[in-house]
Design a protein around this motif. Structure first.
Motif, PDB file in Angstrom:
ATOM      1  N   UNK A 253       0.819  -1.214   0.000  1.00  0.00           N
ATOM      2  CA  UNK A 253       0.000   0.000   0.000  1.00  0.00           C
ATOM      3  C   UNK A 253       0.851   1.261   0.000  1.00  0.00           C
ATOM      4  N   UNK A 254       2.015   1.188   0.649  1.00  0.00           N
ATOM      5  CA  UNK A 254       2.846   2.383   0.770  1.00  0.00           C
ATOM      6  C   UNK A 254       4.269   1.988   1.111  1.00  0.00           C
ATOM      7  N   UNK A 255       5.250   2.685   0.534  1.00  0.00           N
ATOM      8  CA  UNK A 255       6.610   2.585   1.032  1.00  0.00           C
ATOM      9  C   UNK A 255       7.117   3.984   1.344  1.00  0.00           C
ATOM     10  N   UNK A 256       7.940   4.077   2.359  1.00  0.00           N
ATOM     11  CA  UNK A 256       8.351   5.365   2.911  1.00  0.00           C
ATOM     12  C   UNK A 256       9.854   5.403   3.136  1.00  0.00           C
ATOM     13  N   UNK A 257      10.458   6.538   2.889  1.00  0.00           N
ATOM     14  CA  UNK A 257      11.846   6.755   3.282  1.00  0.00           C
ATOM     15  C   UNK A 257      11.815   7.383   4.665  1.00  0.00           C
ATOM     16  N   UNK A 258      12.312   6.651   5.652  1.00  0.00           N
ATOM     17  CA  UNK A 258      12.260   7.096   7.040  1.00  0.00           C
ATOM     18  C   UNK A 258      13.670   7.420   7.534  1.00  0.00           C
ATOM     19  N   UNK A 259      13.919   7.306   8.828  1.00  0.00           N
ATOM     20  CA  UNK A 259      15.216   7.655   9.374  1.00  0.00           C
ATOM     21  C   UNK A 259      16.185   6.487   9.388  1.00  0.00           C
ATOM     22  N   UNK A 260      17.185   6.587  10.227  1.00  0.00           N
ATOM     23  CA  UNK A 260      18.247   5.583  10.325  1.00  0.00           C
ATOM     24  C   UNK A 260      17.817   4.456  11.261  1.00  0.00           C
ATOM     25  N   UNK A 261      17.857   3.227  10.771  1.00  0.00           N
ATOM     26  CA  UNK A 261      17.573   2.064  11.615  1.00  0.00           C
ATOM     27  C   UNK A 261      16.171   1.997  12.163  1.00  0.00           C
ATOM     28  N   UNK A 262      15.112   2.053  11.333  1.00  0.00           N
ATOM     29  CA  UNK A 262      13.742   1.955  11.858  1.00  0.00           C
ATOM     30  C   UNK A 262      13.511   0.610  12.536  1.00  0.00           C
ATOM     31  N   UNK A 263      13.013   0.649  13.775  1.00  0.00           N
ATOM     32  CA  UNK A 263      12.891  -0.597  14.543  1.00  0.00           C
ATOM     33  C   UNK A 263      11.518  -0.878  15.125  1.00  0.00           C
ATOM     34  N   UNK A 264      10.532   0.033  14.935  1.00  0.00           N
ATOM     35  CA  UNK A 264       9.233  -0.237  15.524  1.00  0.00           C
ATOM     36  C   UNK A 264       8.145   0.711  15.028  1.00  0.00           C
ATOM     37  N   UNK A 265       6.896   0.244  15.161  1.00  0.00           N
ATOM     38  CA  UNK A 265       5.711   1.010  14.758  1.00  0.00           C
ATOM     39  C   UNK A 265       4.785   1.154  15.963  1.00  0.00           C
ATOM     40  N   UNK A 266       4.233   2.356  16.143  1.00  0.00           N
ATOM     41  CA  UNK A 266       3.403   2.649  17.314  1.00  0.00           C
ATOM     42  C   UNK A 266       2.166   3.390  16.851  1.00  0.00           C
ATOM     43  N   UNK A 267       0.993   2.932  17.311  1.00  0.00           N
ATOM     44  CA  UNK A 267      -0.281   3.359  16.739  1.00  0.00           C
ATOM     45  C   UNK A 267      -0.981   4.332  17.673  1.00  0.00           C
ATOM     46  N   UNK A 268      -1.170   5.556  17.196  1.00  0.00           N
ATOM     47  CA  UNK A 268      -1.697   6.647  18.008  1.00  0.00           C
ATOM     48  C   UNK A 268      -3.202   6.784  17.770  1.00  0.00           C
ATOM     49  N   UNK A 269      -3.962   5.788  18.247  1.00  0.00           N
ATOM     50  CA  UNK A 269      -5.398   5.818  18.034  1.00  0.00           C
ATOM     51  C   UNK A 269      -6.145   5.583  19.344  1.00  0.00           C
TER      52      UNK A 269
END
Length: 350
Positions: free
Chosen positions: A334-350
């Protein structure tokens, strides 16, 4: 005349209540209803936090720096946990926890005493419980720090004062953590075959033998699901029934490649091996061997499943920006993103 006035007053009150209710149902801030991507960073530049909105249309590569331009978030960002309207960002390499408003991401406070290589945190009744790795062993000189594997602890943090008020000594290695019914369950990733069980009331520690190299841990319906990923050997999913501490295991076939991470969503176990994602029911007794997706990720470093989406992060080279990928549950990107250095986790703000 009086009836007209009474009608107008009633109408005004009704409109006021309606507007108030509408306001309360609206977004709580710029970063409400979205996903934070934690970027570990390195010792030179520190970490960062990226943000993608829930509809996947709005993206900010470094939301922390965007909002708090003059502040340094810290080195080796490890974990984010929430309590009420606050988010807590653990910077293990800087021995600090940054407290921000979870909807505006404005810095509120820093917890910077009583911590030693903090890792992961959970919250109960106004207190945070954060694992601390404390000292690390010397791999070139094992005798240099013989107690490094057993000096870890849980920092008990009073969230009303943002201070560490006590410590729970683990006599083991503290890493990932979940909370259930007044007890902490902590995996030891490298140095023990035990699951640590901490009673937060009595501050006593028990152990359950589950096998070495345990990492990801999730709780679902009174059962702990733990992924073991021994180096150079096939992984396995360990189930620990909380009520009686009984243990059962599901072996992962060696030909799947290196086991990675595990998450539970919608009554199903999602786990990774090499760059692929597999799924099976929580009641399954044998592992799934057919991937639902195989990603272009070179080093799968972050993983989560939430609200009918699968999130993967490529650790990259830990020197430059890397990528995160979002799929639906059928494995369609669905989506690819250029993020920062060493992405290690996803956190859901809902």
């Amino acid at each position: 005349m009086k009836l007209t006035r009474l009608f107008l007053l009633a109408l005004s009150a009704s409109l006021f209540v309606s507007c108030s209710n509408d306001d309360s149902d609206g977004p709580k801030g710029v970063y409400d209803d979205g996903i934070f991507i934690l970027n570990e960073g390195n010792s030179t530049d520190g970490g960062s936090v990226s943000f993608i909105s829930g509809d996947l249309n709005t993206f900010t590569k470094d939301v922390y720096k965007t909002v708090n331009s003059s502040d340094f978030v810290g080195k080796y960002l490890q974990n984010i946990f929430f309590d009420g309207d606050k988010a807590y960002i653990i910077a293990g390499g800087s021995n600090v926890i940054n407290v921000v408003d979870r909807y505006s991401f404005k810095l509120i406070a820093k917890i910077d005493t009583g911590l030693a290589n903090p890792r992961y945190g959970v919250v109960k009744d106004g207190k945070a419980y954060v694992t601390n790795a404390n000292t690390y062993p010397s791999y070139t000189d094992p005798e240099k720090n013989p107690n490094a594997n057993i000096d870890d602890y849980v920092a008990v943090i009073n969230l009303s004062t943002n201070t560490v008020e006590s410590k729970i000594e683990l006599k083991g290695t503290g890493n990932r953590i979940v909370l259930d019914n007044g007890k902490l369950y902590i995996t030891e990733p490298n140095n023990s075959d035990k699951l640590l069980v901490v009673n937060i009331t009595t501050k006593t520690v028990e152990t359950v033998t589950i096998g070495s190299d345990a990492d990801s841990i999730e709780e679902e319906n009174g059962v702990l699901f733990i992924l073991r990923k021994p180096y150079g050997a096939a992984g396995e999913i360990v189930k620990v029934k909380i009520s009686d501490k009984s243990v059962s295991k599901i072996a992962l076939p060696a030909n799947l490649g290196n086991a990675g991470q595990l998450d539970i969503e919608g009554g199903k176990i999602y786990y990774t091996a090499s760059s692929s994602v597999y799924v099976m029911n929580t009641t399954a007794t044998t592992a799934s061997t057919t991937p639902i997706l195989t990603s272009p990720v070179g080093y799968l470093y972050g993983f989560a499943v939430n609200d009918n989406r699968i999130y993967l992060a490529d650790g990259g080279d830990f020197k430059s920006s890397s990528k995160a990928y979002i799929y639906d549950l059928s494995g369609t990107l669905q989506k690819d993103l250029i993020v920062g250095v060493g992405p290690n986790g996803f956190y859901f703000n809902d």
